[in-house]
Every structure is written in structure tokens, then in C-alpha cells.
Design an enzyme around this catalytic site. Sequence first.
Site, PDB file in Angstrom:
ATOM      1  N   ASP A  66       0.848  -1.170   0.000  1.00  0.00           N
ATOM      2  CA  ASP A  66       0.000   0.000   0.000  1.00  0.00           C
ATOM      3  C   ASP A  66       0.898   1.240   0.000  1.00  0.00           C
ATOM      4  OD1 ASP A  66      -2.424   1.596   0.428  1.00  0.00           O
ATOM      5  OD2 ASP A  66      -1.675   1.831   2.477  1.00  0.00           O
ATOM      6  N   ASP A  90      -0.302   5.167   0.956  1.00  0.00           N
ATOM      7  CA  ASP A  90      -0.588   6.126   2.028  1.00  0.00           C
ATOM      8  C   ASP A  90      -0.631   5.434   3.378  1.00  0.00           C
ATOM      9  OD1 ASP A  90      -1.044   8.704   0.603  1.00  0.00           O
ATOM     10  OD2 ASP A  90      -2.579   7.523  -0.419  1.00  0.00           O
TER      11      ASP A  90
END
Length: 221
Positions: free
Chosen positions: A17, A19
Site C-alpha cells: 500500500d 498512504d
Amino acid sequence: MPMTATTVLTARALLLDMDGTLVNSDAVVERIWRRWADQHGLDGDEVMKVVHGRQGYASMAVLLPHRPMEQNHADNARMLAEETADVDGVVEIQGATSFLASLAGVPHALVTSADVALATARMGAAGLPLPDVRVTAESVGASKPDPEGFLKGAAELGVAPADCLVFEDSGAGISAGRSAGMRVVGVGPRAQVHRPDVWVPDLTGVTVDMVDGGGIRVRVG
């Protein structure tokens, strides 16, 4: 589980991922979404509990369940442009530079709810290189917590889902990884409450190396 000793995990690919996992964009996310909350008469603190990890339109559907999806998509497009232009305070998660550098030659992909423009802006602002394989908002029809993004990442790398290790910070992302049949390393304070397979406060204690036969060994702790 918090780390009190080194944990060793094996995999054949890593799915990352962005953020909250590689990039700390909390400052801009707070600015954009609290402004949106005010515009719609919603409690900002409650909104912030929902938005991490999801695409914007999906968060809006949770927060305003009776609103037409066309309005959510229109708001999402506008907010993506705002977020792409606002990188003030965007920095790397501690240890991300060294972590990504250690992935040279290691099968890995970025799997993010951001679109290409936003991912490029935030990774650039944090001084991080974009992985060659990327699954962005444009690549999927469903947002996390749907597993589509992680399954696409595994397929792009040619690796079975069960052989992938996910790095995530949000409840939506951790749920997506689990639904894809993958193990999850939770990164940061948001992840800890969602009981990932392994939890770390940041990436400074994570080391990665290749082993014989094309496997990956990940040491955490």
C-alpha cells in the site's frame, strides 16, 4: 501482534500500500476530508475514521449512503485533483527509503487507492521511487476493502495470492489483503487495532532478502 523479537516470514511477492505504509500523507488527507466534512455537515472525527485506505467515492458511499453515486464520483474527481496539487507535509514513513531500496530484484507491486497522478505526486514528494508494477485506482472496479487490487497485483507478478505478503496501514486495506487470501504486515498505529498477522510501528525494523529458489525472506523486528 506487537514485535518483541524478530519474526521471519517467507513469501514470493510483496504487495505494498502507499498512504500510511510508504508515505505519510495524513496532513493533506486531514485538510481535504475535514473540509469536505464541513461542507456536508458531518463530524470531521467520524469522517476520518472511514476514509483511510478507501477510494474517495467509496468513503462517501459509507458516509452518505443515500446520495447518488454520480455525485460521489464527481466529488472524488475534484478531491483527487486537490490532493494531487497539495503535497505540503507529505513525507516518507520512517524507513521507507531503505525498505524500497532493499527490494531491487524482489517481486513487488504498489497497490494503492490513489490514481496514477496522486501516487506519482505523493511518492515524488516523499522522495520515493515508484515500483515498476503498480495497481492504482484506474486499474480496478472496486475499492478496498474489496480484494480486487491485491489479486490484480498478484496476477501481474505471476504469484499465487497465498504466496504474497501485504504491507498495509488501514482497516480497509488489511481486510482487502485477508479477503485475497494473503498474510498482512500492519504498519503504523492505525493498523495495530485491526489485528494484522504481524505489526510494526514503521519500516525501520523490516529487512528483505532473496533466498534460494526465488523465495523472499522478510525479517520483522
